[in-house]
Design a protein around this motif. Structure first.
Motif, PDB file in Angstrom:
ATOM      1  N   SER B 436      -0.188  -9.795  -3.632  1.00  0.00           N
ATOM      2  CA  SER B 436       1.244  -9.536  -3.722  1.00  0.00           C
ATOM      3  C   SER B 436       1.729  -8.902  -2.423  1.00  0.00           C
ATOM      4  N   PRO B 437       2.997  -9.151  -2.082  1.00  0.00           N
ATOM      5  CA  PRO B 437       3.531  -8.502  -0.881  1.00  0.00           C
ATOM      6  C   PRO B 437       3.687  -6.995  -1.086  1.00  0.00           C
ATOM      7  N   LEU B 438       3.806  -6.567  -2.351  1.00  0.00           N
ATOM      8  CA  LEU B 438       3.907  -5.133  -2.647  1.00  0.00           C
ATOM      9  C   LEU B 438       2.872  -4.774  -3.696  1.00  0.00           C
ATOM     10  N   ASP B 439       2.286  -3.587  -3.576  1.00  0.00           N
ATOM     11  CA  ASP B 439       1.369  -3.196  -4.637  1.00  0.00           C
ATOM     12  C   ASP B 439       2.144  -2.455  -5.724  1.00  0.00           C
ATOM     13  N   VAL B 440       1.423  -2.055  -6.773  1.00  0.00           N
ATOM     14  CA  VAL B 440       2.087  -1.445  -7.928  1.00  0.00           C
ATOM     15  C   VAL B 440       2.833  -0.178  -7.510  1.00  0.00           C
ATOM     16  N   ASP B 441       2.186   0.623  -6.678  1.00  0.00           N
ATOM     17  CA  ASP B 441       2.835   1.885  -6.273  1.00  0.00           C
ATOM     18  C   ASP B 441       4.151   1.618  -5.545  1.00  0.00           C
ATOM     19  N   ALA B 442       4.152   0.639  -4.682  1.00  0.00           N
ATOM     20  CA  ALA B 442       5.363   0.347  -3.906  1.00  0.00           C
ATOM     21  C   ALA B 442       6.464  -0.200  -4.808  1.00  0.00           C
ATOM     22  N   GLY B 473       4.160 -11.522  -9.374  1.00  0.00           N
ATOM     23  CA  GLY B 473       4.450 -11.529 -10.814  1.00  0.00           C
ATOM     24  C   GLY B 473       3.498 -10.611 -11.565  1.00  0.00           C
ATOM     25  N   ARG B 474       2.245 -10.579 -11.165  1.00  0.00           N
ATOM     26  CA  ARG B 474       1.264  -9.722 -11.839  1.00  0.00           C
ATOM     27  C   ARG B 474       1.561  -8.247 -11.585  1.00  0.00           C
ATOM     28  N   VAL B 475       1.947  -7.952 -10.369  1.00  0.00           N
ATOM     29  CA  VAL B 475       2.288  -6.560 -10.062  1.00  0.00           C
ATOM     30  C   VAL B 475       3.517  -6.147 -10.868  1.00  0.00           C
ATOM     31  N   LEU B 476       4.473  -7.066 -10.994  1.00  0.00           N
ATOM     32  CA  LEU B 476       5.676  -6.773 -11.783  1.00  0.00           C
ATOM     33  C   LEU B 476       5.278  -6.480 -13.238  1.00  0.00           C
ATOM     34  N   SER B 477       4.374  -7.278 -13.815  1.00  0.00           N
ATOM     35  CA  SER B 477       3.936  -7.041 -15.198  1.00  0.00           C
ATOM     36  C   SER B 477       3.385  -5.636 -15.352  1.00  0.00           C
ATOM     37  N   ALA B 478       2.579  -5.224 -14.385  1.00  0.00           N
ATOM     38  CA  ALA B 478       1.944  -3.907 -14.478  1.00  0.00           C
ATOM     39  C   ALA B 478       2.993  -2.802 -14.448  1.00  0.00           C
TER      40      ALA B 478
END
Lengths: 233, 945
Positions: B436-442, B473-478
């Motif tokens: 992902s271009p951004l991780d969960v924290d970002a 999309g996966r990061v968004l789900s998290a």
């Protein structure tokens, strides 16, 4: 025609209960634990042997014991039979070939084979004879190797035995089998000889099936201690 | 002193092989060797035995004895071993090597030739490693010749043909053979690691010669050539050994790779002890034909070149080597390490040679030969420019003199950077999933608005391994899963967002519900309204993997998942006032074409059963959601259980009736939903269920019946009311059983059917005497394995309850007795009685009696450890019965480990029986102690003292 009494009366009072020795009882239990049929065969043979009212008891008991020996292999999972097609059957088969060859031979006349010519029918017979004679050592070897396998599978660990002992056990097994085989076909044997052979057979089985392992180990310890004590001194 | 008489007396005492082992294990002096030898004990080594399709290598007590006394009487033991006839038993060979290891090397050396024969004839188990120890043992004692001879035998290679590859057009590719050691590759590698340093330490050059010969032989085998070439020859080592040094890309642990390491390390060890030897070594390797030796030479020069700069210069001036791609990795490392240390004039000369060294004619000739046409002048110019750029880059920009650096910069400016760093080994990449271009924290730090803006505007680069929509999309789900209120409240902002991200939102909300976090449903339903109106497929995304969802079909499936979760989540489900709007979302999804019959043909069958397909397809999952919708309505209506019917939810009734009609929906997947949810359908409307159960489980359509029945029986317990209603369906299922099946795996429909019937019997729903009842039918039809599963189920269930009440215990014991009367011992899986016995919930006297019956008749009781534990528990009160069962349990085991696992319990049982006042019990226990001793378990001996 009728009878006032049942046919069994007068021939004896029925089956005699057999009193087993401690060793025989232990062997019966051990054989039954291996396979219920083995226990039955052994007990049946002892019962017949103990029935003094039975005039053919030696042959019948020998038959049961020979069967027991032959069925032990399959019961212990040994592949191959202890006994292949018997020599008697093979000789009988050879006799049929002989009769047919004689009748087909040019040397056969007036119900007699004259023996003047070795023609095709006689050649067939000789070939069959040759096969039989050649197979005899093989047959003996296969019985011996089957006996080796049975003895190995009776060993609780199924491990190795010293060659001299293993060879002696096989010889003993084969001698016992031959004795029972002969007696079950009404070969001559005294009760004493039968008793001695049965005792030897039971001793052989006992060593494997009802071992006194730690008694043997005590004896071995004593022998080793004696040998090594002298070595130390 | 031990005599032959002692030996003879001991042999006469030995009854079993356990006695034999014991005797030899107890001998503690070498004084027994002579009398044993005279008795012929050493003349018949135990042979390998072929049994049951395999080969067994028995231990041989005499050879183990020789190992123990070898240190004390090495010459005598070596002489005995030399006289023992050849055997094919590797266990004995291992013992002989162990004995040799205990001897002084000069005596062990006498066993060298036999040892080489042993490894050739039986290179199994630990023999290779033990022989490696012997090499070290000999070398450490300066028996160099012997150590090297043994090494040659141990490390010998043989060609092993590789399978021929066939292609559709009948073309076949026959690969050349591979060099294989006598044993496995891993052992080969370990042995080389073990013996190389010691051998080099004692006989450096000779050892290296042995290793070089082996590597040459290995490469020759792979090359498929008949004899060693004389000129430099490609060996493809840049593929099978990308780097001479340790490197992540060196993936092979085969013999060739191990030998490269051994040659490399042996050379380094030699050079470290004699730095002046480097030039000769390098020259020797460069004269050899195979490229791998050239590469090792370059590697050594890179490592030790400081003291031999003239040689370094000579190599770096060698244009053939510079241009040779197969050695480029090591050449680059050499150049980067030492080029800058060369005198500047030399550097400039090399650069000039690179600049001018392009053999244009040769290039044109080769190009024409390969392509069938002459290259253009422009192509030739470009080719040369690339070559110059790559060679200069290989030396490294920092190492180059100023003028060469400028030349490199000019070439890079015109033609770009080299496609890869020439110093890298060959290519190899691994895939770690979408990023992902951004991780969960970002993403967590961003507002909904910022996130939606990112989702709308971010464009993936499309490069391999670059961040992708799937990853985002996966990061968004998290992130959504962590704070579902925030995201659900803003759900309508996702209208017009790509389905890949909308799916991510829905997945996150579903996961939040599973973790009991609430959702603001109204905006979610509003978004759902929009989703179901979207096209299933987006033109241009079909048929090609773009890392974007191919349309809205996956989002539809995610929506069905979310609704199923919502309707079954009390109290987190949708507010009841949204009922009508919820249905407007569900209803169109019940008409989704997935799964089509083609879809079922492709993904069903052996891949997924219909029930599994139902939760992995849009329409299937929506049918689950629809039924949960009905139950949700029922919960909110507050009517009594009997008053509710599908009349209250006519919209659902219409859907259910429609999809039960095979002319409308013949899907097995959908039929599995009806079977799976049949108890819930009965809850919704008993009359509908009674009227339609035969449509759900059609008697005359096997495939549909199987789909519905398998789902029903696997995923539902046997509710009394349901079973009463569909009793004839159970009968049909029993009649369909294959009575000849060999095995019944747990949790299959067959096993679950048995569990259902046994559960109902447990509850007292059947009587044994009922003719043609389910129990009697099952027992008559089921194969032994299935009855075993049924008995198993009861035993495990009994174990799970604290105690059985009297009625239940009697009922189960009656069942057991009834089965014994009805079935022969070998036809009913009776050995599963072990579970009953092991539960400890039955009358002990009865259980012990029946266990003995089982052991006598089936020769087994499952599971044995549980049976042994219970026997140990009962032994103090029932010593005789327990020891009798122990005897059978031991007698029926052929594998040592099967007894090994119950030794503790056996000791408790035997101890109790030996303490008994009953002489017969004591006698049985005594016999059993001896019997265990004869199986090699000597630890019970103390019980008889």
């Amino acid at each position: 025609m009728g009878s006032a009494t049942p046919p069994s009366e007068g021939l004896g009072a029925g089956p005699t209960p057999v009193a087993l020795t401690g060793r025989q009882l232990a062997l019966f239990n051990a054989l039954s634990a291996k396979n219920a049929r083995l226990g039955s065969m052994y007990l049946g043979a002892l019962r017949v042997f103990a029935d003094e009212s039975n005039p053919d008891r030696l042959a019948l008991a020998a038959h049961g014991l020979r069967e027991l020996m032959e069925k032990m292999g399959p019961a212990l999972g040994v592949s191959g039979a202890m006994r292949g097609v018997g020599m008697t059957q093979k000789v009988q088969a050879l006799r049929k070939v002989w009769v047919a060859s004689c009748e087909a031979s040019v040397s056969f006349s007036d119900g007699q084979w004259g023996g003047e010519v070795i023609d095709d029918p006689l050649r067939d017979y000789l070939g069959t004879s040759d096969d039989l004679f050649r197979s005899m050592p093989e047959e003996a070897r296969s019985r011996r190797s089957a006996a080796e396998e049975v003895l190995r599978h009776m060993d609780p660990l199924q491990g190795e035995m010293p060659e001299p002992i293993a060879a002696e056990r096989v010889r003993e097994w084969m001698d016992t089998w031959k004795f029972f085989e002969r007696v079950c076909h009404h070969g001559e044997a005294t009760e004493g000889q039968f008793d001695t052979r049965l005792d030897a057979f039971e001793t052989l089985l006992q060593g494997y099936l009802v071992p006194e392992t730690f008694g043997v180990h005590d004896d071995l310890d004593a022998i080793i201690e004696e040998g090594e004590r002298i070595a130390d001194s | 002193m031990p005599t032959r008489e002692h030996v003879q007396e001991a042999l006469s005492k030995i009854k079993t092989s356990a006695d034999y082992e014991y005797f030899f294990d107890r001998l503690s002096t070498p004084d027994w060797i002579d009398p044993l030898r005279e008795s012929g004990i050493f003349s018949s080594p135990a042979a390998a035995r072929k049994e049951g399709g395999g080969t067994w290598f028995p231990n041989w007590p005499p050879s183990r004895y020789l190992v123990r006394v070898a240190a004390e009487a090495p010459e005598k033991v070596a002489a005995v071993i030399a006289d023992i006839p050849e055997t094919d038993n590797v266990r004995i060979h291992e013992d002989f090597v162990d004995a040799a290891l205990a001897m002084p090397a000069e005596i062990a050396e006498s066993l060298l030739q036999p040892a080489i024969r042993w490894i050739e004839s039986s290179p199994y188990f630990l023999l290779p490693q033990k022989l490696a120890d012997l090499v070290v043992h000999l070398a450490a004692a300066d028996r160099v010749r012997a150590a090297l001879d043994l090494s040659r035998g141990l490390l010998a290679l043989r060609p092993e043909a590789r399978p021929t590859l066939s292609f559709d057009d009948d073309d076949e590719v026959q690969y050349s053979s591979e060099p294989k050691p006598l044993f496995d590759d891993w052992d080969y590698q370990e042995i080389l690691r073990k013996v190389t340093p010691v051998l080099v330490d004692r006989a450096g050059e000779e050892t290296l010669a042995v290793l070089v010969d082996l590597l040459e032989a290995a490469v020759l085998i792979t090359s498929g050539m008949d004899e060693r070439p004389t000129a430099a020859t490609e060996d493809l080592s840049y593929i099978w050994r990308p780097a001479v040094e340790e490197h992540d890309q060196n993936i092979g642990g085969d013999a060739k790779n191990s030998l490269v390491v051994a040659v490399r390390d042996a050379s380094m060890q030699l050079i470290e002890s004699n730095p002046d030897g480097l030039p000769d070594l390098v020259q020797d390797f460069l004269r050899r034909p195979w490229r791998i030796f050239h590469r090792i030479a370059l590697y050594l020069l890179e490592k030790f070149g400081e003291r031999h700069m003239l040689l370094v210069e000579q190599i770096l001036r060698d244009m053939d080597l510079l241009d040779e791609l197969a050695v480029r990795h090591e050449m680059a490392l050499l150049a980067r390490r030492h080029f800058a240390s060369l005198p500047v004039p030399v550097q400039l000369e090399i650069v000039r040679a690179i600049d001018e060294g392009f053999d244009e004619e040769e290039f044109r000739r080769r190009y024409a030969e390969a392509r069938g046409e002459a290259p253009t002048d422009e192509l030739v110019r470009e080719w040369n420019a690339h070559r110059r750029r790559d060679l200069l880059a290989m030396i490294g920009r920092e190492s180059l003199p100023e003028s060469a650096r400028e030349l490199l910069d000019t070439l890079v400016a015109e033609f770009g950077e080299p496609t890869r760093d020439p110093a890298e080994a060959s290519f190899s990449v691994s895939w770690v999933g979408p990023t992902s271009p951004l991780d969960v924290d970002a993403l967590r730090e961003k507002s909904v608005e910022e996130t939606v803006e990112l989702l709308r505007e971010w464009t993936p680069s499309g490069e391999h391994m670059a961040p992708s929509p799937e990853g985002l999309g996966r990061v968004l789900s998290a992130v959504v899963e962590e704070d579902p209120q925030k995201w659900s409240t803003a759900a309508t902002q996702f209208i017009e967002v790509d389905p890949t991200y909308v799916r991510g939102l829905l997945w996150g909300l579903r996961e939040a519900l599973r973790q009991k976090r609430g959702v603001n449903w109204e905006p979610v339903i509003a978004l759902s309204d929009w989703i179901v109106a979207q096209p299933r497929d987006i033109p241009g995304r079909e048929g090609e993997y773009t890392d974007l969802d191919p349309g809205w079909v996956w989002a539809r499936k995610a929506l069905a998942d979310l609704l199923t979760e919502g309707f079954s989540s009390q109290p987190l489900g949708p507010p009841f006032e949204l009922r009508a709007r919820c249905w407007t979302v569900i209803e169109p999804l019940t008409q989704d074409p997935e799964p089509t019959s083609e879809y079922e043909a492709q993904y069903g069958g052996d891949n997924m059963d219909p029930a599994t397909l139902s939760i992995n397809t849009v329409r299937g999952q929506t049918m689950h959601a629809a039924i949960y919708y009905g139950l949700w309505v029922r919960r909110h209506r507050d009517e009594g259980p009997g008053d509710f019917s599908l009349n209250v939810v006519p919209e659902l009734a219409d859907v259910l009736n429609a999809h039960l009609d095979t002319s409308v929906d013949s899907s097995l997947t959908i039929r599995a939903v009806y079977g799976w949810r049949f108890p819930q359908l009965m809850l919704l409307d008993r009359t509908w269920a009674a009227d339609n159960y035969r449509a759900v489980f059609p008697a005359d359509q096997d495939v549909l019946f199987e789909a519905a029945w398998a789902a029903y029986v696997k995923f539902n317990p046997p509710y009394d009311e349901v079973v009463e209603l569909i009793d004839d369906v159970y009968v049909q299922a029993i009649d369909r059983l294959d009575s000849t099946a060999d095995e019944t795996a747990p949790y299959t429909p067959e096993a679950r059917l048995a569990d259902h019937v046994m559960t109902l019997y447990w509850r007292g729903k059947f009587f044994l005497e009922t003719e043609n009842g389910l129990l009697q039918r099952l027992v008559d039809k089921a194969p032994p394995s299935l009855l075993g599963e049924a008995l198993n189920f009861i035993g495990r269930s009994a174990r799970e309850v604290e105690q059985l009440d009297d009625d239940l215990r009697d009922r189960l014991q009656n069942l057991w007795g009834w089965l014994k009367e009805r079935k022969s011992p070998d036809s009913a899986g009776f050995k599963s009685f072990g579970w009953w016995f092991g539960s400890g919930r039955f009358d002990p006297a009865w259980a012990l009696r029946e266990l003995q019956w089982v052991l006598e008749n089936t020769r087994d009781a499952d599971p044995r450890h549980l049976v042994a534990e219970e026997l140990a528990r009962l032994a103090p009160l029932y010593p005789k019965e327990s020891v009798l069962s122990l005897r059978l349990l031991v007698e029926t085991r052929t594998k040592q480990w099967e007894i090994y696992g119950i030794r503790d319990e056996a000791r408790i049982i035997l101890d109790a029986a030996l303490s008994s006042k009953d002489a017969n019990t004591k006698e049985i226990a005594t016999q059993q102690v001896h019997a265990l001793g004869a199986r090699g378990f000597r630890e019970f001996r103390d019980l008889l003292r």
